[in-house]
Write a protein that holds these residues in place. Structure first.
Motif, PDB file in Angstrom:
ATOM      1  N   UNK A   1      -7.505 -12.497  -7.954  1.00  0.00           N
ATOM      2  CA  UNK A   1      -7.759 -11.446  -6.975  1.00  0.00           C
ATOM      3  C   UNK A   1      -6.845 -11.567  -5.762  1.00  0.00           C
ATOM      4  N   UNK A   2      -6.594 -12.780  -5.305  1.00  0.00           N
ATOM      5  CA  UNK A   2      -5.878 -12.984  -4.049  1.00  0.00           C
ATOM      6  C   UNK A   2      -4.386 -12.651  -4.154  1.00  0.00           C
ATOM      7  N   UNK A   3      -3.830 -12.715  -5.329  1.00  0.00           N
ATOM      8  CA  UNK A   3      -2.406 -12.417  -5.477  1.00  0.00           C
ATOM      9  C   UNK A   3      -2.169 -11.059  -6.133  1.00  0.00           C
ATOM     10  N   UNK A   4      -2.919 -10.756  -7.188  1.00  0.00           N
ATOM     11  CA  UNK A   4      -2.687  -9.518  -7.927  1.00  0.00           C
ATOM     12  C   UNK A   4      -3.024  -8.291  -7.073  1.00  0.00           C
ATOM     13  N   UNK A   5      -4.165  -8.320  -6.405  1.00  0.00           N
ATOM     14  CA  UNK A   5      -4.543  -7.179  -5.572  1.00  0.00           C
ATOM     15  C   UNK A   5      -3.600  -7.020  -4.387  1.00  0.00           C
ATOM     16  N   UNK A   6      -3.097  -8.119  -3.868  1.00  0.00           N
ATOM     17  CA  UNK A   6      -2.178  -8.021  -2.743  1.00  0.00           C
ATOM     18  C   UNK A   6      -0.854  -7.397  -3.175  1.00  0.00           C
ATOM     19  N   UNK A   7      -0.418  -7.691  -4.400  1.00  0.00           N
ATOM     20  CA  UNK A   7       0.793  -7.045  -4.920  1.00  0.00           C
ATOM     21  C   UNK A   7       0.594  -5.536  -4.987  1.00  0.00           C
ATOM     22  N   UNK A   8      -0.585  -5.101  -5.466  1.00  0.00           N
ATOM     23  CA  UNK A   8      -0.853  -3.666  -5.565  1.00  0.00           C
ATOM     24  C   UNK A   8      -0.964  -3.025  -4.184  1.00  0.00           C
ATOM     25  N   UNK A   9      -1.500  -3.745  -3.203  1.00  0.00           N
ATOM     26  CA  UNK A   9      -1.538  -3.220  -1.837  1.00  0.00           C
ATOM     27  C   UNK A   9      -0.126  -2.995  -1.303  1.00  0.00           C
ATOM     28  N   UNK A  10       0.770  -3.922  -1.589  1.00  0.00           N
ATOM     29  CA  UNK A  10       2.147  -3.784  -1.120  1.00  0.00           C
ATOM     30  C   UNK A  10       2.841  -2.593  -1.776  1.00  0.00           C
ATOM     31  N   UNK A  11       2.542  -2.332  -3.051  1.00  0.00           N
ATOM     32  CA  UNK A  11       3.141  -1.155  -3.704  1.00  0.00           C
ATOM     33  C   UNK A  11       2.589   0.131  -3.097  1.00  0.00           C
ATOM     34  N   UNK A  12       1.315   0.126  -2.674  1.00  0.00           N
ATOM     35  CA  UNK A  12       0.753   1.312  -2.039  1.00  0.00           C
ATOM     36  C   UNK A  12       1.425   1.594  -0.697  1.00  0.00           C
ATOM     37  N   UNK A  13       1.867   0.534  -0.015  1.00  0.00           N
ATOM     38  CA  UNK A  13       2.590   0.721   1.248  1.00  0.00           C
ATOM     39  C   UNK A  13       3.923   1.408   0.992  1.00  0.00           C
ATOM     40  N   UNK A  14       4.635   0.959  -0.033  1.00  0.00           N
ATOM     41  CA  UNK A  14       5.927   1.591  -0.353  1.00  0.00           C
ATOM     42  C   UNK A  14       5.738   3.043  -0.748  1.00  0.00           C
ATOM     43  N   UNK A  15       4.593   3.349  -1.392  1.00  0.00           N
ATOM     44  CA  UNK A  15       4.329   4.736  -1.775  1.00  0.00           C
ATOM     45  C   UNK A  15       4.009   5.584  -0.549  1.00  0.00           C
ATOM     46  N   UNK A  16       3.161   5.065   0.344  1.00  0.00           N
ATOM     47  CA  UNK A  16       2.763   5.826   1.529  1.00  0.00           C
ATOM     48  C   UNK A  16       3.940   6.069   2.471  1.00  0.00           C
ATOM     49  N   UNK A  17       4.784   5.047   2.633  1.00  0.00           N
ATOM     50  CA  UNK A  17       5.921   5.181   3.538  1.00  0.00           C
ATOM     51  C   UNK A  17       7.084   5.944   2.923  1.00  0.00           C
ATOM     52  N   UNK A  18       6.958   6.266   1.613  1.00  0.00           N
ATOM     53  CA  UNK A  18       8.017   6.988   0.901  1.00  0.00           C
ATOM     54  C   UNK A  18       9.348   6.258   1.025  1.00  0.00           C
ATOM     55  N   UNK A  19       9.301   4.905   0.907  1.00  0.00           N
ATOM     56  CA  UNK A  19      10.496   4.099   1.129  1.00  0.00           C
ATOM     57  C   UNK A  19      11.455   4.186  -0.041  1.00  0.00           C
ATOM     58  N   UNK A  20      10.906   4.260  -1.259  1.00  0.00           N
ATOM     59  CA  UNK A  20      11.815   4.246  -2.404  1.00  0.00           C
ATOM     60  C   UNK A  20      11.488   5.377  -3.384  1.00  0.00           C
ATOM     61  N   UNK A  21      10.813   6.405  -2.926  1.00  0.00           N
ATOM     62  CA  UNK A  21      10.566   7.605  -3.714  1.00  0.00           C
ATOM     63  C   UNK A  21       9.977   7.284  -5.078  1.00  0.00           C
ATOM     64  N   UNK A  22      10.748   7.560  -6.139  1.00  0.00           N
ATOM     65  CA  UNK A  22      10.219   7.418  -7.492  1.00  0.00           C
ATOM     66  C   UNK A  22       9.866   5.974  -7.810  1.00  0.00           C
ATOM     67  N   UNK A  23      10.577   5.014  -7.220  1.00  0.00           N
ATOM     68  CA  UNK A  23      10.269   3.610  -7.474  1.00  0.00           C
ATOM     69  C   UNK A  23       8.890   3.247  -6.919  1.00  0.00           C
ATOM     70  N   UNK A  24       8.571   3.774  -5.732  1.00  0.00           N
ATOM     71  CA  UNK A  24       7.251   3.518  -5.175  1.00  0.00           C
ATOM     72  C   UNK A  24       6.147   4.106  -6.019  1.00  0.00           C
ATOM     73  N   UNK A  25       6.377   5.300  -6.568  1.00  0.00           N
ATOM     74  CA  UNK A  25       5.386   5.922  -7.462  1.00  0.00           C
ATOM     75  C   UNK A  25       5.199   5.074  -8.707  1.00  0.00           C
ATOM     76  N   UNK A  26       6.307   4.621  -9.295  1.00  0.00           N
ATOM     77  CA  UNK A  26       6.238   3.769 -10.484  1.00  0.00           C
ATOM     78  C   UNK A  26       5.405   2.526 -10.208  1.00  0.00           C
ATOM     79  N   UNK A  27       5.750   1.833  -9.142  1.00  0.00           N
ATOM     80  CA  UNK A  27       5.099   0.560  -8.861  1.00  0.00           C
ATOM     81  C   UNK A  27       3.618   0.746  -8.593  1.00  0.00           C
ATOM     82  N   UNK A  28       3.257   1.778  -7.836  1.00  0.00           N
ATOM     83  CA  UNK A  28       1.861   1.958  -7.451  1.00  0.00           C
ATOM     84  C   UNK A  28       0.986   2.402  -8.619  1.00  0.00           C
ATOM     85  N   UNK A  29       1.366   3.488  -9.282  1.00  0.00           N
ATOM     86  CA  UNK A  29       0.479   4.060 -10.290  1.00  0.00           C
ATOM     87  C   UNK A  29       0.515   3.303 -11.608  1.00  0.00           C
ATOM     88  N   UNK A  30       1.691   2.889 -12.055  1.00  0.00           N
ATOM     89  CA  UNK A  30       1.720   2.117 -13.298  1.00  0.00           C
ATOM     90  C   UNK A  30       1.048   0.758 -13.109  1.00  0.00           C
TER      91      UNK A  30
END
Length: 658
Positions: A399-428
């Motif tokens: 929980x402490x590492x896996x969920x934190x990785x997913x939180x970080x991908x949600x940040x990239x998605x919200x900030x629109x930092x890498x567009x399609x890459x952020x969508x890939x990382x977050x939803x997949x």
């Protein structure tokens, strides 16, 4: 002390390998276990000195290669990144060695098995402690060789032969990419030492190579080549096909390969080269895309597998995808934290599966299991802990590492930092959580809770293993519960300086502060997907509702996924068969047997029968006659090329005395 961490497994491997016949099962087992446990104790001391006290250590033994600018020494680097890998490798290896004494007790080749395990550990330690690329490559290739020996340990089985060769050949592709990366690195930086490469990386950001008029960034090219090496070793999408087939080896081998050694080598390589990869956004985007696709496709593939060990193998492939795309979002420390956490619960899952297989007379098909909670209650409890840790259930290690990785991908998605890459990382990544929870609970239901399909003879004989197998399981169970909580603040806590200069993250790529202010509803997203996966797995196994969904589309989809997306068939049809056909029909039949033989001695002898009789007389089978013709031919060659009569006279006199 530091060098003994490496030397002890090597000495243990030599003793058990060459003297195993004289030591016997007990002697070989005692020596091998003592060597790896001593290495573990020394690794703990190294962790205290280097990790907690901040005393980095670099030991140079002797020069190795000195050719012009290329100067390589046998030297070992012990920094924060290295000591964490030392703890992970030696801990899992020690427990696997202890577990193997009971699991392999009836195998007549136990000393050879223990020797292979220790040489595997030694090469992995060489890989993580090297301070230059060439020495790292020695450990990299040694790990590949040791994996071949271990997967093919039962060499009389055809499936083991095929799986070992497949692992070796597929990894050759990744190794070729890594070797190109090493050569490119030396071409650009004129050195293979980590310190030189990392210190010069910021100065080569704008450096480019010209290929046929196309300018390619040098750092990007190095990063791509290094990632190709990681694709092969860490089983990312495209070169992942060897990993599920590696289950043909004994179960302790699977635990060692998947938890602590071979598959983590590629992730470690990318984390080690964070000071270089950080300066290439193209490489980071590639890591995000490949990592998220691997996590998603591997998690779906695990849903429809029926082999107990193969389900856990696909979960390894999926978790490696998380580690890779965590590197892609520049969170190398989180990736390393997940690697360390994953080692404990994945080793627990594999060794618990080995306990089940051991109790059921080597049965691995989950459809032929069931109702084992009454006969293996402790194994069931520990496998449940490992499965929930894998899912990322709150307050367990994952929980402490896996969920934190997913939180970080949600940040990239919200900030629109890498567009399609952020969508890939977050939803997949989030969808992978659902499928991971589904197949983990499906494994628990089919193996322990559903109605039994075990034969009466096996179910009567099934029982918990002895303490030699239970002690490693219990220790790994405690690790799967507490390691994540104990290490969270040290590894990824705000303001921690544990990693120091071993991991470099540019300020523009740091999202840790933003993760603290993420919307609380988004933080619940992975947990919701986990609960949904658990719910659907329970619903299907209790109510048998999948019978109502069994239409043509569902059946074909299940068949496609159960066949592992036809990766092996596509490779065979488009790569293997054309290459084999070219080798036989073009290279062998037309060139070797046709063109070359017809123009060579065979064709001339057929053309002039008298010459055939003469040539056959010259083949006397005596070495001195052949030496005479070799020297005579050399003389005539020198006359033609060099036109030196003096050398001719000298060689003729030499031939006379011969």
């Amino acid at each position: 002390m530091y060098l003994l961490i490496l030397w002890l497994p090597l000495l243990g491997s030599i003793f058990t390998g060459f003297l195993g016949r004289f030591l016997g099962h007990k002697g070989a087992g005692i020596i091998s276990v003592i060597c790896v446990f001593l290495s573990l104790l020394l690794s703990l001391l190294a962790f205290f000195e280097v990790g907690l006290m901040g005393m980095n250590c670099c030991i140079t033994i002797s020069p190795w290669i000195e050719v012009g600018l290329l100067k390589i020494s046998w030297s070992f680097l012990f920094d924060s990144l290295t000591v964490i890998m030392l703890i992970v490798i030696t801990t899992i290896s020690s427990l696997v060695h202890l577990y193997s004494l009971e699991y392999m007790q009836n195998d007549p080749h136990l000393p050879r098995f223990m020797s292979f395990l220790e040489i595997f550990t030694f090469f992995m330690l060489v890989l993580v402690t090297a301070d230059n690329l060439v020495q790292m490559f020695v450990g990299w290739e040694g790990v590949g060789l040791a994996s071949y020996l271990l997967i093919n340990f039962w060499f009389t089985r055809l499936a083991a032969n095929q799986s070992a060769i497949k692992a070796l050949v597929v990894n050759r592709i990744g190794d070729f990419g890594l070797s190109l990366g090493i050569l490119t690195t030396f071409y650009i930086f004129k050195s293979a030492d980590y310190f030189t490469i990392f210190s010069l990386s910021p100065l080569f950001v704008d450096y480019s190579l010209n290929f046929g008029g196309i300018h390619i960034s040098g750092i990007t090219l190095i990063g791509i080549f290094l990632f190709i090496g990681a694709i092969g070793k860490s089983a990312q999408l495209g070169l992942h096909t060897w990993l599920p087939d590696a289950m043909e080896g004994p179960t302790p081998v699977s635990a060692l390969i998947h938890a602590a050694t071979m598959v983590t080598a590629g992730v470690f390589l990318l984390i080690r080269f964070s000071p270089l990869i950080e300066f290439s956004s193209a490489v980071l985007n590639i890591l995000i895309i490949f990592g998220s696709l691997t996590a998603f496709f591997a998690s779906i593939s695990g849903v429809f597998q029926n082999d107990l060990k193969r389900v856990i193998a696909y979960s390894t492939c999926s978790q490696l995808g998380y580690m890779i795309f965590s590197c892609g979002v520049s969170c190398y420390n989180v990736s390393m934290f997940h690697l360390a956490n994953h080692a404990f619960f994945k080793a627990l899952l594999f060794l618990s599966a080995g306990s089940v297989i051991h109790a059921l007379a080597n049965e691995q098909d989950m459809r032929r299991m069931g109702s084992l909670t009454k006969f293996l209650p402790l194994t069931y409890s520990l496998m449940l802990v490992g499965s929930f840790a894998l899912v990322g259930f709150p307050f367990l290690t994952g929980f402490y590492s896996k969920d934190f990785i997913l939180e970080l991908t949600q940040i990239t998605l919200n900030n629109n930092l890498r567009n399609i890459q952020g969508v890939f990382a977050c939803w997949l990544g989030s969808l992978s959580v659902f499928f991971t929870a589904f197949y983990s609970l499906r494994l628990i239901y089919l193996t322990f809770l559903n109605s039994t399909n075990v034969t009466r003879l096996n179910i009567v004989k099934s029982h918990e293993p002895s303490l030699l197998m239970l002690v490693p399981l219990i220790l790994l169970g405690f690790g799967s519960i507490f390691i994540g909580y104990l290490g969270k603040d040290l590894f990824i806590g705000l303001g921690t300086d544990f990693w120091k200069s071993s991991i470099i993250i540019l300020p523009c790529h740091s999202y840790f502060v933003e993760a603290e202010w993420l919307n609380i509803n988004l933080k619940w997203l992975p947990f919701i997907f986990s609960i949904l996966g658990i719910f659907f797995a329970t619903l299907i196994n209790i109510t048998k509702i999948h019978g109502y969904l069994y239409n043509t589309f569902y059946r074909e989809l299940c068949f496609l996924i159960s066949k592992r997306w036809y990766w092996d068939i596509l490779y065979n049809r488009f790569f293997v068969y054309p290459i084999l056909n070219f080798g036989y029909f073009v290279s062998f039949k037309n060139l070797d047997r046709g063109f070359i033989e017809l123009l060579g001695p065979y064709g001339l002898s057929k053309l002039i029968p008298a010459w055939s009789f003469l040539f056959s007389k010259l083949q006397t089978g005596q070495l001195n006659h052949y030496l005479f013709f070799i020297v005579l031919g050399t003389c005539f060659f020198l006359i033609i090329v060099l036109n030196q009569i003096q050398l001719l006279v000298f060689y003729l006199v030499l031939v006379f005395f011969i």
